[in-house]
Write a protein that holds these residues in place. Sequence first.
Motif, PDB file in Angstrom:
ATOM      1  N   LEU A   1       0.824  -1.097   0.263  1.00 15.53           N
ATOM      2  CA  LEU A   1      -0.120  -0.102   0.397  1.00 15.53           C
ATOM      3  C   LEU A   1       0.815   1.122   0.239  1.00 15.53           C
ATOM      4  CD1 LEU A   1      -2.859  -0.696   2.272  1.00 15.53           C
ATOM      5  CD2 LEU A   1      -2.579  -0.691  -0.039  1.00 15.53           C
ATOM      6  N   SER A   2       1.864   1.011   0.385  1.00 18.03           N
ATOM      7  CA  SER A   2       2.922   2.334   0.540  1.00 18.03           C
ATOM      8  C   SER A   2       3.609   3.075  -0.116  1.00 18.03           C
ATOM      9  CB  SER A   2       3.969   2.427   1.942  1.00 18.03           C
ATOM     10  OG  SER A   2       4.900   1.516   1.341  1.00 18.03           O
ATOM     11  N   GLU A   3       3.741   1.669  -1.815  1.00 18.53           N
ATOM     12  CA  GLU A   3       4.364   1.424  -2.708  1.00 18.53           C
ATOM     13  C   GLU A   3       3.117   3.019  -3.953  1.00 18.53           C
ATOM     14  OE1 GLU A   3       5.040  -1.866  -4.228  1.00 18.53           O
ATOM     15  OE2 GLU A   3       6.887  -2.676  -2.705  1.00 18.53           O
ATOM     16  N   ALA A   4       4.059   3.829  -4.515  1.00 18.36           N
ATOM     17  CA  ALA A   4       3.380   3.782  -5.137  1.00 18.36           C
ATOM     18  C   ALA A   4       2.918   3.316  -6.947  1.00 18.36           C
ATOM     19  CB  ALA A   4       3.721   5.003  -5.910  1.00 18.36           C
ATOM     20  N   THR A   5       1.840   3.501  -7.147  1.00 17.79           N
ATOM     21  CA  THR A   5       1.113   2.980  -8.632  1.00 17.79           C
ATOM     22  C   THR A   5       0.737   3.291  -9.792  1.00 17.79           C
ATOM     23  OG1 THR A   5       0.511   1.011  -6.669  1.00 17.79           O
ATOM     24  CG2 THR A   5      -0.442   1.622  -8.868  1.00 17.79           C
ATOM     25  N   GLU A   6       1.563   3.432 -10.586  1.00 17.85           N
ATOM     26  CA  GLU A   6       1.099   4.423 -11.141  1.00 17.85           C
ATOM     27  C   GLU A   6      -0.407   3.954 -12.681  1.00 17.85           C
ATOM     28  OE1 GLU A   6       2.818   6.524 -15.650  1.00 17.85           O
ATOM     29  OE2 GLU A   6       4.094   5.125 -14.606  1.00 17.85           O
ATOM     30  N   ILE A   7      -1.517   4.848 -12.344  1.00 17.29           N
ATOM     31  CA  ILE A   7      -2.529   3.845 -12.603  1.00 17.29           C
ATOM     32  C   ILE A   7      -2.430   4.052 -14.337  1.00 17.29           C
ATOM     33  CG2 ILE A   7      -5.164   4.563 -12.577  1.00 17.29           C
ATOM     34  CD1 ILE A   7      -5.265   5.440 -10.237  1.00 17.29           C
TER      35      ILE A   7
ATOM     36  N   LYS B   1       2.853  19.235 -24.333  1.00 17.30           N
ATOM     37  CA  LYS B   1       3.554  18.156 -23.441  1.00 17.30           C
ATOM     38  C   LYS B   1       3.183  18.077 -21.926  1.00 17.30           C
ATOM     39  CE  LYS B   1       8.209  16.138 -22.252  1.00 17.30           C
ATOM     40  NZ  LYS B   1       7.981  16.546 -20.636  1.00 17.30           N
ATOM     41  N   ASP B   2       3.207  19.280 -21.540  1.00 15.88           N
ATOM     42  CA  ASP B   2       3.277  19.960 -20.213  1.00 15.88           C
ATOM     43  C   ASP B   2       1.580  19.544 -19.735  1.00 15.88           C
ATOM     44  OD1 ASP B   2       5.808  21.056 -19.907  1.00 15.88           O
ATOM     45  OD2 ASP B   2       5.004  23.331 -20.589  1.00 15.88           O
ATOM     46  N   ILE B   3       0.788  19.567 -20.597  1.00 12.99           N
ATOM     47  CA  ILE B   3      -0.958  19.603 -19.813  1.00 12.99           C
ATOM     48  C   ILE B   3      -0.403  18.227 -20.176  1.00 12.99           C
ATOM     49  CG2 ILE B   3      -3.170  19.232 -21.407  1.00 12.99           C
ATOM     50  CD1 ILE B   3      -1.863  21.964 -22.748  1.00 12.99           C
ATOM     51  N   SER B   4      -0.405  17.353 -21.124  1.00 15.23           N
ATOM     52  CA  SER B   4       0.283  15.016 -20.748  1.00 15.23           C
ATOM     53  C   SER B   4       0.360  15.015 -19.494  1.00 15.23           C
ATOM     54  CB  SER B   4       0.367  14.733 -21.997  1.00 15.23           C
ATOM     55  OG  SER B   4       0.623  13.933 -22.014  1.00 15.23           O
ATOM     56  N   ASP B   5       1.787  15.939 -19.343  1.00 14.61           N
ATOM     57  CA  ASP B   5       2.153  15.063 -18.184  1.00 14.61           C
ATOM     58  C   ASP B   5       1.272  15.199 -16.735  1.00 14.61           C
ATOM     59  OD1 ASP B   5       4.483  14.591 -19.808  1.00 14.61           O
ATOM     60  OD2 ASP B   5       5.924  16.609 -19.490  1.00 14.61           O
ATOM     61  N   SER B   6       0.878  16.859 -16.867  1.00 16.84           N
ATOM     62  CA  SER B   6       0.323  16.586 -15.892  1.00 16.84           C
ATOM     63  C   SER B   6      -1.653  15.991 -15.363  1.00 16.84           C
ATOM     64  CB  SER B   6      -0.242  18.289 -15.466  1.00 16.84           C
ATOM     65  OG  SER B   6      -0.156  19.275 -16.578  1.00 16.84           O
ATOM     66  N   ASN B   7      -1.579  15.291 -16.546  1.00 18.19           N
ATOM     67  CA  ASN B   7      -3.257  15.081 -17.034  1.00 18.19           C
ATOM     68  C   ASN B   7      -2.839  13.752 -15.794  1.00 18.19           C
ATOM     69  OD1 ASN B   7      -5.591  12.915 -17.423  1.00 18.19           O
ATOM     70  ND2 ASN B   7      -5.707  15.049 -19.357  1.00 18.19           N
ATOM     71  N   ALA B   8      -3.831  13.284 -15.060  1.00 21.25           N
ATOM     72  CA  ALA B   8      -4.039  11.895 -14.477  1.00 21.25           C
ATOM     73  C   ALA B   8      -4.256  10.365 -15.561  1.00 21.25           C
ATOM     74  CB  ALA B   8      -3.678  11.570 -12.611  1.00 21.25           C
ATOM     75  N   ASP B   9      -6.315  11.029 -16.513  1.00 24.70           N
ATOM     76  CA  ASP B   9      -6.513  10.168 -16.529  1.00 24.70           C
ATOM     77  C   ASP B   9      -5.849  10.390 -18.371  1.00 24.70           C
ATOM     78  OD1 ASP B   9      -8.533  10.562 -15.116  1.00 24.70           O
ATOM     79  OD2 ASP B   9      -8.396  11.963 -14.858  1.00 24.70           O
TER      80      ASP B   9
END
Length: 239
Positions: A4-10, A47-55
């Motif tokens: 649970l403490s490990e970061a998981t990339e969705i 690129k900045d918009i893509s990088d900051s978009n989690a979805d």
Amino acid sequence: MSILSEATEIPRKTMIMFFLIDTSGSMEGEKIASLNDAMRETIPDIKDISDSNADALIKIAVLDFASGTEWITPLPQDFDTFRWQDLEAGGVTDLGEACRELNSKLNRNSFLQDKVGNYAPVIILMSDGAPTDDFNGGLATLKQNKWFGAAIKIALSIGQDADNDVLAKFTGNSELVIPIHNKAAMKRMIRFVSVTSSRIGSAKAGDGFGHEAKEQQVVAEIQAERQELDPEENIDEGW
């Protein structure tokens, strides 16, 4: 360390930005040079918009059309690795063929084959003249494509000789045909339209924010931006 403490990339869905660019002979000189400059400066912003978009992961696909068509990107490319290569002008305006070629890629067996899924694309057409081939036939074929119907479609009308009626047929909405008459407007509007449509197009759907709502928001933001243009950028004279 617990799981649970490990970061998981969705995994993120993909949204492709298609740029259909007229490189016919009438674009030679300052028009194509200004377009190349504007695109080169706009790429990092998307690129900045893509990088900051989690979805959504935003990718780019570029189709060059003049006497025939050519994909500058054989496959959609991440903005992390994409580098703009200057286009050159020459030839006639095979926009009908460009419509058919776009149609051939707008399916899950070609450009829209991301395993996680795809958002409806953004399609930006740039042209300064009238089609020299069977545009109506090409567009009729393209309009049968459901992905095209769901896409945000914007056209940049470059100079005095651009056929705005043709461009409005492509977008399906005359408010999404943006006139450009000089270098200053080219630089500003390519960046604004690209950034705005990529941000809105890659927004997660839901809560009433479907295709029509996204298109309305794009229209509203473009109209507001055009009102903010300096007189030198908004003149009717120039190219």
